[in-house]
Design an enzyme around this catalytic site. Structure first.
Site, PDB file in Angstrom:
ATOM      1  CE  LYS A  11       0.562   1.664   4.362  1.00 28.63           C
ATOM      2  NZ  LYS A  11       1.228   2.958   4.589  1.00 28.63           N
ATOM      3  CG  ASP A 141      -0.117   0.409   7.821  1.00 35.71           C
ATOM      4  OD1 ASP A 141      -0.941   1.340   7.863  1.00 35.71           O
ATOM      5  OD2 ASP A 141       1.104   0.586   7.657  1.00 35.71           O
TER       6      ASP A 141
END
Length: 317
Positions: A11, A141
């Site tokens: 990401k 995350d």
């Protein structure tokens, strides 16, 4: 023995704002997170012994309890002891393609894949939200890595609000192999230098975090306006990382000076820098230009794109 192969995407941050301190010692953040095509492959397999084994093709990645994928398996063992007793231990093989210590959530996405893989192996039938909640106990995350796509993340990063997915915005990533930036150092230094501007009142913290929902970059995402998204990229941590790491600053400047780059920024706490493009051809051309401008074998460059998914099962046996 049953096994599953899963894709675990990296990401990037399209937006990262540090709002203030939380009572739990973390920072209150407002972020926009985006899954990208650069991915690791995770194989999760049942084994007859009651143990957890981790293998990885990358020499810098530990295979013991310091590995987040290992800790994800441990978490599942603790949470579901009856399933562990019934189905046995787990062998995890990580085929690493995402650069290590790069600010791309490589460890978090591996952990997310292990949660999804063990859920399938043990036939637990967990929902995505339950997997995200488990992931949140491992790292900020991990919940996003389970879900993937495009999302606003607030709190310490674990509170997710999905946005319409951005597909096929092309990206060039640049990262020096030997360069690492400590995330705790980055946040601590930011607090030391800019903590005077933190919002202290809890209600105001929440209000400021929710303001990102109506911000300019979210509007651009809703309209799928790639050029406007690229113009609204923002990362507070650049204020401390770029002055301390001249290589990262130089890489960012080289990206910014190339024709066809819509916008460029450091992802997370770095040291990866990325640039956005409207076409794969432009991205590949700029990759070559950057390689010629910075002649350094330590610099890794990748062309990838935004994707609409998180952890994805590719095969099962």
């Amino acid at each position: 023995m049953r096994s599953y192969s899963l894709i675990a995407p990296a990401k990037i941050n399209l937006y990262l704002e540090i709002i203030g301190d939380r009572p739990d010692g973390y920072h209150e953040l407002a972020m926009i997170l985006q899954s990208i095509g650069l991915s690791d492959q995770i194989d999760v397999r049942s084994i007859s012994t009651d143990s957890i084994r981790v293998h990885c093709n990358h020499p810098q990645v530990p295979t013991d309890k310091s590995n987040l994928a290992y800790r994800a398996a441990e978490l599942m063992v603790r949470q579901f002891p009856e399933a562990f007793a019934k189905y046995g231990g787990v062998e995890i093989t990580v085929n690493k393609q995402i650069p290590v210590a790069a600010g791309l959530a490589g460890g978090s996405t591996n952990a997310a894949a292990v949660l999804v893989g063990i859920d399938l192996l043990w036939k637990l039938g967990l929902t995505q939200s339950e997997l995200e909640e488990l992931g949140g106990t491992l790292g900020s995350d991990v919940p996003f890595c389970v879900a993937g796509g495009t999302a606003i993340a607030t709190g310490r990063g674990e509170q997710l609000s999905p946005l319409p997915s951005l597909d096929n915005i092309y990206i060039v990533l640049g990262k020096y192999r030997s360069l690492e930036v400590s995330t705790p150092w980055a946040y601590k230094t930011y607090r030391q230098q800019f903590g005077h501007s933190y919002i202290i009142d809890t209600d105001n913290l929440a209000a400021r975090a929710s303001a990102v929902h109506s911000g300019a970059i979210v509007k651009a995402i809703l309209h799928k306006d790639t050029r406007e998204i690229a113009q609204k990229l923002h990362n507070d941590l650049e204020r401390v990382v770029l002055p301390a790491y001249p290589q990262v600053l130089h890489l960012r400047e080289v990206f910014a000076n190339q024709e066809g780059v819509l916008g460029t920024m450091m992802s997370g706490s770095g040291p990866t820098v990325f640039a956005l493009f409207e076409s794969q051809q432009q991205a590949e051309l700029v990759l070559q230009q950057v390689r010629e401008a910075i002649i350094d074998e330590d610099l890794e460059l990748f062309v990838t794109r935004t994707i609409t998914h998180g952890i994805k099962v590719t095969s099962s046996v």
